[in-house]
Design an enzyme around this catalytic site. Structure first.
Site, short mmCIF file in Angstrom:
data_model
loop_
_atom_site.label_atom_id
_atom_site.label_comp_id
_atom_site.label_asym_id
_atom_site.label_seq_id
_atom_site.Cartn_x
_atom_site.Cartn_y
_atom_site.Cartn_z
N GLU A 80 0.67 -1.04 0.05
CA GLU A 80 -0.15 0.05 -0.10
C GLU A 80 0.72 1.24 0.02
O GLU A 80 1.71 1.38 0.84
CB GLU A 80 -0.78 -0.03 1.21
CG GLU A 80 -1.90 -1.21 1.25
CD GLU A 80 -3.09 -1.06 0.12
OE1 GLU A 80 -3.18 0.13 -0.57
OE2 GLU A 80 -3.88 -1.99 0.10
N CYS A 143 -8.02 -1.40 7.92
CA CYS A 143 -6.83 -1.38 7.45
C CYS A 143 -6.35 0.12 7.06
O CYS A 143 -5.13 0.39 7.49
CB CYS A 143 -6.63 -2.38 6.48
SG CYS A 143 -6.96 -4.05 6.78
N HIS A 167 -1.55 -5.45 2.19
CA HIS A 167 -2.73 -6.36 2.12
C HIS A 167 -2.08 -7.70 1.63
O HIS A 167 -1.61 -7.64 0.47
CB HIS A 167 -3.51 -5.55 1.13
CG HIS A 167 -4.87 -4.97 2.13
ND1 HIS A 167 -4.99 -3.45 1.89
CD2 HIS A 167 -5.69 -5.43 3.04
CE1 HIS A 167 -5.85 -3.00 2.54
NE2 HIS A 167 -6.40 -4.11 3.41
N1 PCA Z 1 -8.78 -6.74 6.53
C1 PCA Z 1 -9.60 -5.43 6.56
C2 PCA Z 1 -9.68 -5.38 8.28
C3 PCA Z 1 -9.17 -6.45 8.73
C4 PCA Z 1 -8.38 -7.07 7.68
O1 PCA Z 1 -7.78 -8.00 7.72
C5 PCA Z 1 -9.29 -4.34 5.79
O2 PCA Z 1 -8.87 -4.44 4.68
O3 PCA Z 1 -9.61 -3.01 6.32
#
Ligand code: PCA
Length: 197
Positions: A80, A143, A167
């Protein structure tokens, strides 16, 4: 040996498991490159996530922070680039809270950029033929929120260290059409950590 704080999340929404929490458990207390890994699983709860991260930072005194979360709909590792000052949940958090069209910090900056060397990380993963991308949106849920608040925390304290968010796609056990096993995702995270000086 330097300290690296690695965070992930547990199950949320309709997902019975979360590969990011599993990877944090696998890598906790291991050494990768010259880093000692301190793993923490954060709550998928808007009001609790940053206090928990802050506690982990105090406890582990990290010289680098890598936060990870599940991106259900993605099929590659997403490095990200940026966290935005926006909270707009498309689903409830684990305590049933729903928030729409709000700022994470009403007086805060519009965005914070990752201080991880994401381009170098991408080149490393490319060389290893591990599918990845630089992503320009961490979403508007927990996140993105924790990435924003973490980067704000270090920026306000004038602490210059590599910190950011990655992610991960779902693993095959969680989503049968996925090409990823937990060990592949864990390997990818380890390789990303080795890029840090
Ligand atoms: N993914 C979510 C929140 C917790 C997770 O593992 C997100 O992408 O915001």
């Amino acid at each position: 040996m330097k300290n690296l704080l690695l965070t992930g999340f547990g199950p949320f929404h309709t997902h019975p498991t979360n590969p990011t929490g599993e990877i944090v458990e696998l890598l906790d207390d291991t050494h990768i490159g010259h880093w000692k890994i301190h793993g923490r699983i954060l709550p998928v709860v808007f009001e609790e996530v940053f206090p928990e991260l802050e506690k982990a930072i105090e406890e582990t005194k990290p010289e680098a922070v890598i936060m990870t979360g599940l991106a259900w709909g993605r099929d590659v590792i997403s490095l990200e680039r940026v966290a935005i000052n926006c909270l707009d949940s498309i689903r409830k958090d684990n305590k049933g809270n729903e928030v729409h069209d709000q700022k994470i910090d009403p007086d805060g900056e519009n965005a914070y950029f990752s201080t991880l060397p994401i381009r170098e990380m991408k080149l490393t993963l490319d060389q290893l033929e591990i599918p990845c991308e630089i992503s320009n949106s961490a979403g508007t849920y927990v996140c993105n929120q924790i990435m924003y608040l973490c980067l704000k925390h270090f920026a306000k304290a004038h602490i210059d260290l590599p910190a950011g968010f990655i992610h991960l796609p779902p693993d095959h056990g969680l989503r049968p059409e996925s090409r990823w096993e937990i060990k592949d995702l864990s390997h990818a995270v380890s390789e990303v950590i080795k890029v840090l000086k």
